[in-house]
Enzyme design. Sequence first.
Site, mmCIF file in Angstrom:
data_model
loop_
_atom_site.group_PDB
_atom_site.id
_atom_site.type_symbol
_atom_site.label_atom_id
_atom_site.label_comp_id
_atom_site.label_asym_id
_atom_site.label_seq_id
_atom_site.Cartn_x
_atom_site.Cartn_y
_atom_site.Cartn_z
ATOM 1 N N TYR A 434 -47.912 -33.421 -20.817
ATOM 2 C CA TYR A 434 -47.785 -34.415 -19.741
ATOM 3 C C TYR A 434 -46.371 -34.478 -19.178
ATOM 4 C CZ TYR A 434 -47.001 -37.881 -23.644
ATOM 5 O OH TYR A 434 -46.597 -38.569 -24.755
ATOM 6 N N GLU A 435 -46.237 -35.223 -18.084
ATOM 7 C CA GLU A 435 -44.996 -35.301 -17.301
ATOM 8 C C GLU A 435 -44.573 -33.929 -16.766
ATOM 9 O OE1 GLU A 435 -44.547 -38.166 -16.648
ATOM 10 O OE2 GLU A 435 -45.404 -39.205 -18.371
ATOM 11 N N GLY A 436 -45.544 -33.096 -16.469
ATOM 12 C CA GLY A 436 -45.275 -31.735 -16.016
ATOM 13 C C GLY A 436 -45.272 -30.800 -17.201
#
Length: 579
Positions: A434-436
Amino acid sequence: MSLYQAPLNDINFNLFDVWQLDQYWQQQPQLQELIEVDTAKAILEEAAKICEQQLAPFSKLADQQGAKLSEGKVTVPEHYHNAYQSLSEGGWTGLSGDPEYGGMGMPKALSMMVDEMLCSADIAFSLYPGLTAGACVALLQHADDATKALYLPKLYSGEWSGTMCLTEAHAGSDLGIMRTTAKPAADGSYRISGSKIFITAGEHDLTRNIIHLVLAKLPDAPAGSKGISLFLVPKFLLNVNGDPADRNNVSVGSIEHKMGINGSATCVLNFDGATGYLIGEPHRGLACMFTMMNYERLSMGSQGLGAAERAYQNALAYAKDRLQGRTVGRDPNKADPILGHPDVRRMLLNIKAINEAGRTFATWVASLLDKAKYDNCKVSADRANLLTPITKAFMTDRGLEACVTAQQVFGGHGYVKEWGMEQLVRDVRIAQIYEGTNGIQALDFALRKVAADQGGVLQQLLTEIHTEVSTQPNAASELLLTVVAQLQGCVAAQLAKDTTQQALDACDLLDAVGYVLYGYMWYKNLVALDNEKHSADFIAAKQGAAHWYLRRVMPKVQALFSQLSADGSAALQLTDDQF
């Protein structure tokens, strides 16, 4: 049962010996009245008590209970309530928040150490205050004064919490194709309609209100990512006194059933004409949200390190206690602790060397953010920007590796739930996603951070490291100077490649830079050792871990240099059907 003790000695060593941040704080008018060494240590010690006593012993229970959805309401593990109340009452939910709105105003370097402890104790729990802190950063930088005055005090106090709502079922990393809309209303607000998925802490019973930061498109929005705006959408609308009143048109469609972080409520949120308020300028929402995203990416690094630290502590304790086999040179008639076996020592030292370098690295990046903020220093800001994808990707990759290695130390016991190792592996796995995803972090690093300025910021940093290490030599210098020079040549060679090849090489390049910079972290550790301040055991342990890293871990970068110089055309030449 998986135990945890906050590594306060090493945290303080990094803050006050390696980076000497107490001296920096006393030079800043905004900080000198707020914090000095004793204050910082007291804050860390109290945060450690919450992590050690109210969270870590119950992380297995949180994993078993998980977040539950019933009749549109989400409940979290029961003990989260007391821990969250303690965190809020102690001021940790607003630790680095702006004092003008009720925050404690502490430097990022200090709050990042608290983040690590929270992540060691329970990654799932850490996400609730973590997302709120990120939302506060976005609002502080982009909201108008009235909005900040209305929302930030409640967010800093922990009475309310925050989220970020980006992803849609068809739009993950490609946010430009999102479908959520925002229609202007007569009163100056907007009506938000659409569905968002994977919303961490999107619904729960920890706080009285939840403040969603939502990306959506106005009716006149340009196509693609340049047409995205940012909106504040509260779960409960506020009355004239600023208190939660009527329920907004935001509902939970479902919560995800995940591999790990089960105590974290990961929600599908449906916005059905929900009332929202524009934050920042129209069509500039993605830039606003990335203020929060970059903050969260640093927190991902803390997740990798936090899980790895707890995994190491438990694997070490098990290795000292578990009697199995006979080691050379000891009594052949009785079993020895497995710590005596060379392979177990190898595994543990790999984790220790990476963890301690990672803590020094995290402190460094946080201190650069502080210098960018308090000194308005462009060099520090540029370097923090450069190092953010490394913090997210390299630290989380190494964090998963450390947890898997620690699980291996336990043998079969590491695979069963009783000892907690399998939970650490499951929980930390998401930090790479997550978060890229880490692949996207690598692309950001290679293309936007390095290639975009022809390696200017990175090469200047490497040149300064080379000069420092040359003029102040120690046991790390010779090996470090060699790999720094090699890395400078490697970066120059990468810049000569076309964009497609740079993208293909991005992950290897990020890892190469990460391993070299961790070598620099060990150089800084050795510089900071002082016979008058530190015990003989502490010094010997640091020197041994540094020796191991420089000679047994950092050489991995040589393989990466070879990979980066090798022909990778096969990946581009195969047709889709040939994969």
